[in-house]
Design a protein around this motif. Structure first.
Motif, PDB file in Angstrom:
ATOM      1  N   LEU A 225       7.338   8.364 -30.519  1.00 59.42           N
ATOM      2  CA  LEU A 225       8.550   8.886 -30.155  1.00 59.42           C
ATOM      3  C   LEU A 225       9.099  10.136 -30.559  1.00 59.42           C
ATOM      4  O   LEU A 225       9.827  10.697 -29.981  1.00 59.42           O
ATOM      5  CB  LEU A 225       9.469   7.654 -30.040  1.00 59.42           C
TER       6      LEU A 225
ATOM      7  N   TYR B  42       8.333   7.468 -21.266  1.00 62.03           N
ATOM      8  CA  TYR B  42       8.667   6.699 -22.320  1.00 62.03           C
ATOM      9  C   TYR B  42       9.758   7.036 -23.295  1.00 62.03           C
ATOM     10  O   TYR B  42      10.871   6.282 -23.477  1.00 62.03           O
ATOM     11  CB  TYR B  42       7.412   5.769 -23.439  1.00 62.03           C
ATOM     12  N   ARG B  43       9.781   8.367 -23.596  1.00 61.58           N
ATOM     13  CA  ARG B  43      10.851   9.092 -24.022  1.00 61.58           C
ATOM     14  C   ARG B  43      11.879   9.050 -23.203  1.00 61.58           C
ATOM     15  O   ARG B  43      13.025   8.825 -23.639  1.00 61.58           O
ATOM     16  CB  ARG B  43      10.316  10.381 -24.369  1.00 61.58           C
TER      17      ARG B  43
ATOM     18  N   THR C 213      10.986   1.769 -31.025  1.00 54.11           N
ATOM     19  CA  THR C 213       9.615   2.191 -31.712  1.00 54.11           C
ATOM     20  C   THR C 213       8.780   0.867 -31.699  1.00 54.11           C
ATOM     21  O   THR C 213       7.541   1.030 -31.518  1.00 54.11           O
ATOM     22  CB  THR C 213      10.040   2.302 -33.125  1.00 54.11           C
TER      23      THR C 213
ATOM     24  N   MET D  66       7.103   0.743 -28.219  1.00 49.03           N
ATOM     25  CA  MET D  66       6.345   1.848 -28.165  1.00 49.03           C
ATOM     26  C   MET D  66       4.990   1.354 -28.770  1.00 49.03           C
ATOM     27  O   MET D  66       3.628   1.879 -28.591  1.00 49.03           O
ATOM     28  CB  MET D  66       6.721   3.140 -28.863  1.00 49.03           C
TER      29      MET D  66
END
Length: 191
Positions: A133, A167-168, A174, A177
């Motif tokens: 990320l 996803y960002r 975190t 992800m």
């Protein structure tokens, strides 16, 4: 670089025929730019296997304990490996990893943080999500499909880079992800 190239060919000459290494999906590996390469961890041989099968030099994060062994410490540093103190947030290791990715290099990472005792895929640590990320690197999942038995086939499968824009944009954590990365590695293991 010359030492890395020499050592890579020596290690490849030993490990490839011993474990009958087959590589799949190499076309998925970006030819340039930062790459965050995430693989499952089943053996101490995983870093050299990834190192000899990836088309670009891979720089690894390794547990700090390995850097206490004098000869090994020198070799690890010569190959671009850097230490991480496990069990907490090692800010220096995080900065080093981000710098590697920002400079357009390949960071090799084992999200589980330790070898699997039973060969099953474990839970990914949040560090994987952090690098995915916080960098603009391509995130490439990789599956090492064993066992590591002489003259039995060992497969290394490189998957398509994960679409990180999605996803960002969602601003996921975190931990979330890391779970997605592990899911992608899991899909490759089932191939």
């Amino acid at each position: 670089m010359a030492l890395y190239t020499f050592a890579r060919s020596v290690v490849a000459g030993i490990l490839k025929p011993t474990y009958r290494v087959k590589v799949e999906g190499i076309e998925n590996f970006p030819k340039e730019g930062g790459v965050f390469l995430c693989a499952n961890h089943i053996s101490n041989f995983d870093p050299p296997i990834v190192g000899i099968t990836a088309p670009r030099q891979v720089l690894f994060m390794a547990k700090a304990e390995l850097f206490k062994i004098p000869v090994l410490k020198t070799l690890l540093k010569d190959f671009g490996t850097f230490p991480v103190n496990r069990g907490g947030s090692d800010r220096e290791a995080l900065r080093t990893g981000l710098k590697i990715l920002k400079e357009g290099n390949v960071l090799g990472f084992f999200p589980e943080g330790t070898r699997s005792k039973n060969g099953e895929l474990g839970k990914g640590q949040s560090g994987a999500g952090f690098f995915a990320l916080r960098s603009n690197a391509a995130v490439v999942p990789c599956a090492i499909v064993g066992p590591y038995k002489p003259f039995h086939t060992l497969r290394v499968i490189y998957g398509n880079p994960i679409n990180m824009e999605e996803y960002r944009a969602k601003k996921i954590t975190t931990e979330e992800m890391s779970a997605i990365i592990m899911e992608e590695i899991g899909k490759l293991l089932k191939k």
